[in-house]
Design a protein around this motif. Structure first.
Motif, PDB file in Angstrom:
ATOM      1  N   HIS A 193      -1.587  -1.033  -4.906  1.00  0.00           N
ATOM      2  CA  HIS A 193      -2.855  -1.067  -4.193  1.00  0.00           C
ATOM      3  C   HIS A 193      -3.626  -2.358  -4.449  1.00  0.00           C
ATOM      4  O   HIS A 193      -4.218  -2.926  -3.523  1.00  0.00           O
ATOM      5  CB  HIS A 193      -3.700   0.147  -4.587  1.00  0.00           C
ATOM      6  CG  HIS A 193      -2.966   1.439  -4.463  1.00  0.00           C
ATOM      7  ND1 HIS A 193      -2.891   2.365  -5.472  1.00  0.00           N
ATOM      8  CD2 HIS A 193      -2.222   1.942  -3.433  1.00  0.00           C
ATOM      9  CE1 HIS A 193      -2.157   3.396  -5.080  1.00  0.00           C
ATOM     10  NE2 HIS A 193      -1.745   3.166  -3.849  1.00  0.00           N
ATOM     11  N   ALA A 226      -6.692   0.214   0.521  1.00  0.00           N
ATOM     12  CA  ALA A 226      -6.145  -0.423  -0.671  1.00  0.00           C
ATOM     13  C   ALA A 226      -7.233  -0.704  -1.694  1.00  0.00           C
ATOM     14  O   ALA A 226      -7.032  -0.530  -2.906  1.00  0.00           O
ATOM     15  CB  ALA A 226      -5.432  -1.715  -0.290  1.00  0.00           C
ATOM     16  N   LEU A 249       0.836  -1.204   0.000  1.00  0.00           N
ATOM     17  CA  LEU A 249       0.000   0.000   0.000  1.00  0.00           C
ATOM     18  C   LEU A 249       0.870   1.253   0.000  1.00  0.00           C
ATOM     19  O   LEU A 249       0.612   2.217  -0.731  1.00  0.00           O
ATOM     20  CB  LEU A 249      -0.907  -0.022   1.232  1.00  0.00           C
ATOM     21  CG  LEU A 249      -1.889   1.131   1.414  1.00  0.00           C
ATOM     22  CD1 LEU A 249      -2.850   1.217   0.250  1.00  0.00           C
ATOM     23  CD2 LEU A 249      -2.658   0.956   2.732  1.00  0.00           C
TER      24      LEU A 249
END
Length: 940
Positions: A720, A753, A715
């Motif tokens: 992500h 995320a 992250l």
């Protein structure tokens, strides 16, 4: 077996100061002599340092010898061996000096009134030898040889000021006065690890290294001896490492050779000292008088470095020395010495020591003495109680009592952190039923008094302990089987112990990620309830109600019945206030702390975990400390005290490794990795993850913590989608598989995320988090819930802003400041994306100030970048090239210079790829560069 390297190891570990002193000695002016003395116990590296001096004395002539105990009664024998190569030079001395020196070295001795003259003659002879070339003179173990030689060499060494002579002496006992001396202490852990790495083809894993350094007591030779016995499986950590250096190793032989040369009276007195582990001088004095001896007989042993006699304590320089003394004595002498010591231990406080000595002298079964040992053991507890109960089992003649005593001995050994010994004792307890022979003293954690004449079955208590040991140290499936079997066996005779077994079984399920099996655990609890009429009933002791209520609360939590779980778990926290005395145990406090965490009363959970730590230390229950420290670290994480949580986990890791609790050690490593990742400390996080390795099973708690840590790094680095996928896979809440509780803790990262990767994987986890947060009275949990919903709200919407403001209002001002700063950063980023830079800067400044105060550099850098993108510069002015760019352009340029693609830059900065392309063209134009490579060079 792993074979130690046959090549000579010339690197001396942990002796830096001594090596520097030797180099200074040899590098001094050629016309100014000096000397030094190195002293320490056998195996400490004295001879190795003499060899180091020889290797570095290339410009020196060399005279070297060693003190020999066989020649200790021959005056000047050592001096004769040292000076023999240069005796021809004695003809250059004055006639009187030459005759005096030759007579002394020929065995005629030296009258006391000529001692000064002899010393000066030796000094003059060394000066003659050193005329053409500087001279290094060394005598290893000078105190083992004849005393006149040591005195003459010390005399000469004090008078080298204007002579090109260096003298190095080594000794075991106190060094001669008037000379610079260095005491060789034990190696620390890092130097011990380096020494093992030098000696073995593959260095042992971390926990094995720690165990070996501890077993050697920091003695270099003991470490070398241990390395020579290490098997490949022990080196990898697959089997327990040796706990003591081998008796036939070089260190053991060195001590035995010294012992063999002592007078019989000294060896007898030394045996008494070795068998009296309390080391009280008054005990030894009384025992000596009882046999017509004197403690003064120990003087030769002191000179030989075998024992130290101090004002209030008699000690041995190393456990190998004590072992050598005991094993060298015939069995009849050992028994007689034990009897003599038992005869003088008449104080009530010495009851256990007296019984142990009598037991050591016993030749066969003695039920009366076994009973005395058992009664004395429970008054002291700890490792000594374990030893006493093991011996009581050996002296007993009733199979049921023997089994019970072995279980109690194993329990005390486990509590004292002697895991391997506890396992060996348990392996000697029959797995089938053993008919109880009556009541007896309870071991630690045995559950209190049992109604009726029958004691709990030894087999059931053994299974309970086996399960606990396996849960912390070994295979979770085996732990679960043993604990469930123990619950069944103990249900009819010891309900507290049966409930404890079920609670441990619940821990095993949670550790392995098999929470869905709590249904089976609940079924077994209902069976236990039917046997005992009710699981908890009015009038039950608080500890019984606490355990039963804890089981019910955790079970309700894992099946999603938070309405029932909350009151039960809060009741567990309240019940700890009713526990006193022996009823209050670290295990009960840990269950209460766990209950507090489940209902988000973090302050209470921390106090309970802290009390569990304190109580375990007070009672010296080392085995309970790692779990208590784990819970304290989790509470500190929720309280926002990340540095304190890391301290707790580091301490828990150290103790878990020292006590062989591999599973708990892996949990602490995972927690340390998470804490480092949350603070964007990549190096520490990756190091901790490497220590975990690939050992933890999928869905186990260490595995889940490691996945969480890696996801946070993903992250932070802009990966992500990878972070979201990793966190979503921690658990499947609908099935109860995986680490549901870890995923709940990680939900804020999962939502962040998922939002950045535009994936709907966080919906189920956030729904669970919301239900949990709303069932608690914790403002910090509700603040995190509001932040998660703000992130998932439409970009730039009123809903997003309202949720962020709610989160900032709910975050406590006194705790959780890190998460509040994270919320401010995310809110500022959202406002900047909505083209409200002025509003964004207020929150970004708050975040930047907090991160700076917390020394969270990576997060402060992110806040700085956001502030620049919002049109405000933070920190020192940028160099010339960077000053040509706006804040947003500078951030884009930095990401591109780091190797990010335009798409990755767009994802990190919440921009479209087209916008990034536009900015990048302007950046190239302003800086006058034509490629990404030139851009990287242009930036500072």
């Amino acid at each position: 077996m792993v074979t130690a390297s046959p090549m000579q190891i010339t690197v001396l570990r942990g002796r830096d100061e001594e090596r520097r002193a030797i180099r200074r000695l040899l590098a001094g002016p050629t016309d100014a002599g000096a000397a030094l003395v190195l002293h320490g116990e056998p195996g400490s590296g004295r001879s190795a340092l003499v060899g180091y001096a020889h290797r570095h004395a290339r410009k020196f002539a060399l005279l070297a010898s060693t003190g020999l105990a066989d020649e200790a009664s021959l005056p000047y024998a050592g001096l004769q061996r040292l000076l023999d190569p240069v005796l021809d030079c004695a003809g250059e001395l004055p006639a009187f000096d030459s005759r005096l020196l030759r007579r002394a070295l020929a065995g005629s001795g030296c009258p006391p009134e000529r001692q000064l003259a002899l010393g000066l003659a030796v000094l003059r002879l060394l000066a003659v030898v050193a005329r053409s070339r500087p001279l290094l003179c060394t005598m290893d173990d000078v105190d083992l040889g004849d005393r006149p030689t040591a005195e003459v060499l010390a005399f000469a060494a004090r008078r080298l000021r204007r002579l090109p002579i260096a003298v190095v002496l080594t000794a075991t006992s106190a060094p001669p006065g008037g000379l610079p001396s260095y005491r060789l202490g034990p190696l620390d852990e890092s130097d011990g690890a380096a020494l093992l790495a030098d000696r073995l083809p593959e260095p042992p894993v971390g926990p094995v290294t720690e165990a070996l350094v501890a077993a050697a007591g920091g003695n270099p030779q003991a470490l070398v001896d241990l390395a020579g016995t290490l098997t490949a499986a022990q080196c990898r950590g697959d089997e327990p490492p040796p706990t003591t250096p081998p008796a036939d190793g070089a260190l053991g032989r060195a001590y035995r050779s010294r012992l063999d040369r002592l007078p019989d009276d000294t060896r007898g007195m030394l045996l008494l000292a070795a068998l009296d582990e309390d080391g009280a001088p008054e005990t030894l004095v009384r025992a000596a008088r009882a046999g017509g001896d004197s403690i003064a007989d120990l003087t030769p042993a002191e000179r030989a470095g075998l024992v130290r006699v101090e004002a209030h304590r008699i000690t041995f320089p190393h456990p190998v020395a004590r072992s050598a003394v005991v094993t060298a004595a015939p069995i009849a002498e050992r028994r007689a010495a034990h009897v003599r010591l038992a005869g003088v231990l008449d104080d009530p406080a010495q009851r256990l020591a007296r019984a142990l000595h009598l037991a050591a002298a016993a030749a066969g079964p003695d039920p009366a003495l076994a009973g005395e040992l058992e009664a004395a053991a429970v008054t002291v507890g700890g490792a000594r109680a374990s030893v006493a109960l093991e011996r009581a089992a050996e002296l007993g003649d009733d199979p049921a009592r023997v089994a019970e005593r072995r279980v109690d001995a194993a329990r005390y050994a486990w509590a004292a952190g002697e895991t391997r010994r506890a396992q060996l004792l348990l392996s000697r307890v029959p797995t089938g039923p053993v008919a109880p022979s009556g009541t007896g003293p309870a071991g630690p954690g045995r559950g209190g008094a049992v109604p009726g004449p029958a004691a709990p079955p030894a087999g059931g208590r053994a299974d309970l302990l086996r399960g606990e040991v396996e849960l912390r140290c070994g295979r979770t499936p085996a732990a679960l089987r043993a604990l469930l079997a123990a619950a069944d066996v103990l249900a009819g005779t010891d309900r507290p112990a049966a409930l404890s077994a079920l609670a441990r079984a619940g821990e095993a399920l949670c550790f392995s990620g098999a929470q869905y099996r709590y249904a089976d655990l609940a079924r077994r609890a209902r069976v236990l309830a039917r046997r005992a009429r009710v699981l908890t009933r009015p009038g039950d002791p608080p500890e019984v109600e606490l355990t039963g209520t804890y089981l019910a609360g955790v079970s309700a939590t894992l099946r999603g019945d938070l309405e029932q779980a909350g009151p039960a778990l809060r009741r567990v926290v309240v019940l700890t206030g009713q526990l006193t005395g022996a009823a209050l145990t670290p295990a009960l406090l840990c269950w209460a702390a766990s209950a507090g965490l489940l209902v988000a009363v973090d302050g209470a959970a921390h106090r309970l975990a802290e009390r569990a730590v304190e109580l375990a230390r007070e009672r010296k229950e080392l085995s309970a400390l790692p779990r208590a420290l784990e819970l304290r670290a989790i509470a500190e994480y929720w309280l926002g005290r990340h540095a304190a949580a890391a301290d707790s986990s580091r301490e828990g890791l150290r103790i878990a490794r020292a006590t062989g609790q591999a599973n708990v050690a892996a949990v602490h490593l995972g927690m340390l990795a998470v804490l480092a990742a949350v603070r964007a400390d990549r190096d520490v996080c990756l190091r901790r993850l490497s220590e975990i390795g690939d050992g933890p099973a999928p869905y186990s708690r260490p595995w889940a913590l490691a996945q969480w840590a890696v996801a946070v790094l993903d992250l932070t680095d802009g990966r992500h989608a990878a972070a979201a996928a990793r966190l979503a896979a921690l658990a499947r809440p609908g099935t109860g598989r995986g680490q549901v509780l870890v995923q709940v803790m990680a939900t804020p990262h999962l939502v962040e995320a998922a939002q950045l990767s535009h994936r709907p994987v966080a919906v189920a986890a956030l729904a669970l988090f919301d239900r949990w947060a709303s069932s608690t009275a914790s403002p910090s949990r509700r603040a995190l819930s509001a932040r998660c919903h703000a992130l998932l709200a439409p970009r730039g919407s009123d809903e997003a802003e309202e949720r962020f403001r709610t989160a900032l209002r709910l975050h406590p001002v006194d705790t959780g400041v890190f998460e509040r700063a994270r919320t401010a950063l995310l809110f500022g980023r959202e406002l900047r994306r909505a083209r409200r830079p002025r509003d964004a800067r207020t929150h970004l400044h708050d975040a930047w100030e907090t991160f700076t105060l917390l020394a969270a550099g990576a997060w402060a850098d992110q806040a700085t970048a956001e502030l620049r993108a919002a049109g405000e510069s933070v920190g020192a002015p940028d160099p010339a090239a960077a000053r040509l760019l706006t804040g947003q352009q500078l951030r884009i340029a930095q990401l591109v210079a780091e190797g990010a693609t335009n798409r990755e830059v767009a994802a990190r900065m919440f921009l479209s790829t087209r916008t990034v392309d536009h900015h990048l063209r302007n950046i190239f134009h302003r800086l006058g560069v034509r490629s990404r490579t030139e851009l990287a060079r242009a930036l500072p």
